[in-house]
Design a protein around this motif. Structure first.
Motif, short mmCIF file in Angstrom:
data_model
loop_
_atom_site.label_atom_id
_atom_site.label_comp_id
_atom_site.label_asym_id
_atom_site.label_seq_id
_atom_site.Cartn_x
_atom_site.Cartn_y
_atom_site.Cartn_z
N ARG A 292 -10.16 -1.22 -3.48
CA ARG A 292 -9.70 -1.54 -5.10
C ARG A 292 -11.47 0.00 -5.90
N ALA A 293 -11.93 -0.25 -4.98
CA ALA A 293 -13.03 0.90 -5.95
C ALA A 293 -12.58 2.18 -5.53
N GLU A 308 -9.81 5.64 4.03
CA GLU A 308 -11.42 5.23 4.22
C GLU A 308 -11.34 3.96 4.13
N ALA A 309 -11.15 3.01 3.62
CA ALA A 309 -10.88 1.63 3.35
C ALA A 309 -10.60 0.83 5.10
N GLY A 310 -10.70 1.88 6.44
CA GLY A 310 -10.56 1.41 7.66
C GLY A 310 -8.40 0.93 8.21
N PHE A 311 -7.63 1.39 7.23
CA PHE A 311 -6.23 0.83 7.49
C PHE A 311 -5.64 2.10 8.36
N PRO A 312 -5.18 1.69 8.75
CA PRO A 312 -5.34 3.00 10.22
C PRO A 312 -3.51 3.73 9.10
N ASN A 313 -3.31 3.55 8.25
CA ASN A 313 -1.93 4.49 8.44
C ASN A 313 -1.25 4.21 6.39
N TYR A 314 -1.33 4.93 5.51
CA TYR A 314 -0.80 4.36 4.93
C TYR A 314 0.33 2.96 4.45
N THR A 315 1.31 2.69 5.01
CA THR A 315 2.12 2.05 5.12
C THR A 315 1.69 0.63 5.10
N TYR A 316 1.13 0.43 6.20
CA TYR A 316 0.31 -0.62 6.89
C TYR A 316 -0.96 -1.16 5.11
N PHE A 317 -2.22 -0.14 5.32
CA PHE A 317 -2.47 -0.46 3.58
C PHE A 317 -1.81 -0.40 2.48
N HIS A 318 -0.30 -0.86 2.24
CA HIS A 318 0.47 -0.13 0.78
C HIS A 318 0.76 -2.13 1.24
N LYS A 319 1.04 -2.41 2.52
CA LYS A 319 1.66 -3.97 2.71
C LYS A 319 0.72 -4.87 2.27
N VAL A 320 -0.44 -4.40 2.93
CA VAL A 320 -1.33 -5.80 2.85
C VAL A 320 -2.40 -5.52 1.20
N PHE A 321 -1.97 -4.34 0.80
CA PHE A 321 -2.68 -4.81 -0.91
C PHE A 321 -2.39 -5.31 -1.79
N LYS A 322 -0.64 -4.66 -1.29
CA LYS A 322 0.37 -5.25 -2.53
C LYS A 322 0.43 -7.17 -2.13
N LYS A 323 0.49 -7.37 -0.98
CA LYS A 323 0.07 -8.91 -0.38
C LYS A 323 -1.13 -9.31 -1.11
N MET A 324 -2.30 -8.87 -0.92
CA MET A 324 -3.20 -9.45 -1.35
C MET A 324 -3.73 -9.51 -2.86
N THR A 325 -3.51 -8.32 -3.65
CA THR A 325 -3.36 -8.19 -4.94
C THR A 325 -2.28 -8.53 -6.41
N GLY A 326 -1.05 -8.00 -5.21
CA GLY A 326 -0.05 -8.26 -6.24
C GLY A 326 0.56 -7.61 -7.40
N TYR A 327 0.27 -6.49 -6.13
CA TYR A 327 0.27 -4.53 -6.80
C TYR A 327 0.20 -3.40 -5.72
N SER A 328 1.12 -2.99 -6.03
CA SER A 328 0.84 -1.99 -5.06
C SER A 328 -0.37 -0.41 -5.06
N THR A 330 -0.49 2.35 -5.68
CA THR A 330 -0.24 3.38 -7.55
C THR A 330 -0.71 2.57 -8.11
N GLU A 331 0.48 1.08 -8.26
CA GLU A 331 0.22 0.59 -9.27
C GLU A 331 -1.36 0.29 -9.82
N TYR A 332 -1.66 0.00 -9.01
CA TYR A 332 -2.76 -0.31 -9.66
C TYR A 332 -3.82 0.16 -10.02
N ARG A 333 -3.61 0.93 -9.21
CA ARG A 333 -4.34 2.66 -9.89
C ARG A 333 -3.78 3.05 -11.78
N ALA A 334 -2.36 2.76 -11.36
CA ALA A 334 -2.21 3.26 -12.58
C ALA A 334 -2.26 2.28 -13.76
N MET A 335 -2.17 0.79 -13.80
CA MET A 335 -2.94 0.26 -14.31
C MET A 335 -4.35 0.47 -15.04
#
Length: 339
Positions: A292-293, A308-328, A330-335
């Protein structure tokens, strides 16, 4: 199930003893070895209550075997089976805790009363050294982590197991002396030297020995607490610092447990107790915080933030990020007003 180990280099004599012991009690577990060295190797996997051993054998004789068993400080009873010419030689074994001497040839009338006596004694006083070793490992970790509740549970278990009716006074004294010696040496290997009040353990009865042991353990824990200047977080801060420093890396729980000197299973339990979340949950939460930072910095691409945050690929990063924040991502950055 009680166990007997027969040690003799003569195949026919071994066979005869096996038959005698099985006739005495078919339920007994019986194993045979052809010399003292073979016996010591078998004892690594077969913990006998009684060892019946000849004196004269190649590689390791009965005297050397008796000494080796005595030095292991197990509760194994040793019976020497000796030829007449060896009897004076066999008497040297008395300093090694040999319980009985039998002269060849051995008959049922001579062997069975000895088995009656020693097996009955074992039933009342046997102490499993492997279980005691497990207790010492648990106690060491409870002391080092200053887990007072766990430590009191272990001390209660020690008293009901090793200071109960049927345990010999000398046996309890030995368990106290050996236990404190082992714990002190292990803690010293961690960088801490405990100082205990001098006491002649050999003069204590079972109740006094148990009291001294419990008080000594508590005193060691108090000294560690004082040594750490009252820091109640204990090893938790050290573990957290290491995790945070390596948050981008795929560092295992086993690696961190080794870093702070705990077993993986105990560290996992300890971490969750203090952090109120598992090691995996904590690491994932910290990685999302880092992601997020990074997403709030325009110079970082979304994909790069995840890597950079330690996720091996974007697919996994997208999945975990949305599950934990409620946003993808890209959506978080737009916010954040970042395109």
């Amino acid at each position: 199930m009680q166990r007997i180990l027969i040690v003799d280099d003569e195949p026919m004599i071994r066979k005869g003893f096996l038959a005698l012991v099985k006739k005495y009690d078919p339920k007994l577990e019986v194993c045979a070895a052809n010399n003292g060295l073979d016996a010591m190797q078998k004892m690594q996997h077969f913990s006998p209550d009684i060892v019946l051993t000849d004196i004269r054998m190649p590689k390791m004789d009965g005297l050397s075997l008796s000494k080796a068993i005595h030095e292991t400080k197990t509760n194994t009873s040793v019976v020497i089976i000796s030829g007449y010419d060896d009897f004076q030689y066999a008497k040297q074994c008395i300093s090694y805790g040999v319980k009985e001497y039998l002269l060849k040839p051995v008959t049922e009338a001579e062997l069975y009363p000895v088995l009656d006596k020693l097996l009955s004694l074992q039933k009342h006083t046997a102490v499993s050294l492997s279980l005691y070793e497990e207790w010492l490992k648990d106690a060491e970790e409870a002391i080092w982590t200053l887990d007072d509740i766990r430590l009191e549970e272990l001390l209660d278990r020690w008293r009901t197991t090793y200071a109960k009716e049927g345990v010999q006074v000398s046996q309890c004294q030995q368990l106290v002396a050996d236990g404190l010696d082992i714990l002190q040496r292990r803690l010293q290997a961690r960088g801490f030297k405990a100082v205990l009040p001098q006491n002649v353990i050999s003069t204590l009865n079972i109740r006094e020995a148990a009291d001294y042991f419990q008080n000594a353990i508590r005193e060691i824990a108090n000294q560690i607490l004082h040594y750490r200047s009252g820091n109640q977080k204990k090893l938790f801060d050290e573990a957290i610092r290491f995790i945070d420093l390596h948050i981008k890396e795929d560092v295992s729980l086993e690696t961190i447990a080794e870093k702070v000197g705990l077993t993986p299973a105990y560290f996992s339990h300890y971490f969750k107790k203090i952090a109120k979340e598992s090691f995996v949950q904590y690491r994932m939460r910290k990685r999302i915080e880092l992601a997020r930072a990074l997403l709030e910095m325009p110079q970082y691409k979304v994909v790069d933030a995840g890597l950079e945050a330690g996720f091996p690929n974007y697919t996994y990063f997208h999945k975990v990020f949305k599950k934990m924040t409620g946003y993808s991502p890209t959506e978080y950055r737009a916010m954040m007003g970042i395109k």
